[in-house]
Design an enzyme around this catalytic site. Sequence first.
Site, short mmCIF file in Angstrom:
data_model
loop_
_atom_site.label_atom_id
_atom_site.label_comp_id
_atom_site.label_asym_id
_atom_site.label_seq_id
_atom_site.Cartn_x
_atom_site.Cartn_y
_atom_site.Cartn_z
N LYS A 9 -4.23 -31.79 -26.13
CA LYS A 9 -5.05 -32.86 -25.57
C LYS A 9 -6.04 -33.40 -26.62
O LYS A 9 -6.25 -32.77 -27.67
CB LYS A 9 -5.78 -32.33 -24.33
CG LYS A 9 -4.84 -31.93 -23.18
CD LYS A 9 -5.64 -31.44 -21.97
CE LYS A 9 -4.74 -31.06 -20.82
NZ LYS A 9 -5.52 -30.68 -19.60
N TYR A 49 -0.55 -38.35 -14.99
CA TYR A 49 -1.22 -37.45 -14.05
C TYR A 49 -1.20 -38.00 -12.62
O TYR A 49 -2.06 -37.62 -11.81
CB TYR A 49 -2.66 -37.20 -14.50
CG TYR A 49 -2.81 -36.04 -15.47
CD1 TYR A 49 -2.35 -34.75 -15.16
CD2 TYR A 49 -3.45 -36.21 -16.70
CE1 TYR A 49 -2.51 -33.69 -16.04
CE2 TYR A 49 -3.61 -35.14 -17.60
CZ TYR A 49 -3.14 -33.89 -17.25
OH TYR A 49 -3.31 -32.83 -18.11
N ASN A 112 -9.63 -28.74 -21.79
CA ASN A 112 -9.04 -27.40 -21.93
C ASN A 112 -7.84 -27.36 -22.88
O ASN A 112 -6.97 -26.51 -22.76
CB ASN A 112 -8.71 -26.81 -20.55
CG ASN A 112 -7.76 -27.70 -19.77
OD1 ASN A 112 -7.24 -28.68 -20.30
ND2 ASN A 112 -7.51 -27.34 -18.53
N HIS A 115 -1.90 -28.95 -22.28
CA HIS A 115 -1.20 -29.17 -21.01
C HIS A 115 0.14 -28.46 -21.09
O HIS A 115 0.75 -28.41 -22.15
CB HIS A 115 -0.95 -30.67 -20.78
CG HIS A 115 0.03 -30.91 -19.66
ND1 HIS A 115 -0.35 -30.95 -18.35
CD2 HIS A 115 1.39 -31.04 -19.68
CE1 HIS A 115 0.73 -31.11 -17.59
NE2 HIS A 115 1.80 -31.17 -18.37
N GLU A 126 8.04 -34.97 -16.97
CA GLU A 126 7.06 -35.12 -18.05
C GLU A 126 7.72 -35.31 -19.42
O GLU A 126 7.25 -36.10 -20.24
CB GLU A 126 6.13 -33.91 -18.07
CG GLU A 126 5.23 -33.87 -16.83
CD GLU A 126 4.39 -32.61 -16.73
OE1 GLU A 126 4.49 -31.71 -17.60
OE2 GLU A 126 3.59 -32.53 -15.76
#
Length: 139
Positions: A9, A49, A112, A115, A126
């Site tokens: 990310k 998302y 975080n 993914h 995805e």
Amino acid sequence: MERTLSIVKPDGVRQGNIGDVVSTFEKNGLKVAAMKMIHMDKKEAEGFYAVHRERPFFGSLTDFMSSGPCVVMVLEGENAIARNRELMGATNPANAAPGTLRKRFATSVEQNVVHGSDAPETAAYEIGYFFNQLEIVNK
Ligand code: ADP
Ligand code: MG
């Protein structure tokens, strides 16, 4: 053999974690079958998302995901989906096991670092969101 989608990310890219993340996968039985750097716009992050669109953090999450470049990867290996989730650690780094990527590098439940797809159906969706067939190597 299974495939999953991984993303470093924007926080992980900014912090210089790309190498450590990829190296963790390579040392733990996951092969990179496709990889590229992209910078999603807000709409592209919302599409990725979409499953979370009703969640209170959706606006903030998609701002974050479009705030800078990401590295998107297809990982391949036995039980790749579960193995990647194990290496990532819990969503909230405060709950992540020692040695996991999120314990090592994440700074908050939102920022975080990585993914990972959570099931075969989401992995297929995805992977297809970012890669076409010709961009994924076969052996
Ligand atoms: P995971 O990435 O572990 O599969 P989720 O699918 O539940 O976790 O959530 C997707 C992403 O949304 C998380 O990785 C994180 O960046 C963000 N997120 C999840 N829960 C929260 C929260 N309570 N507050 C802010 N951001 C969150
Ligand atoms: Mg998830």
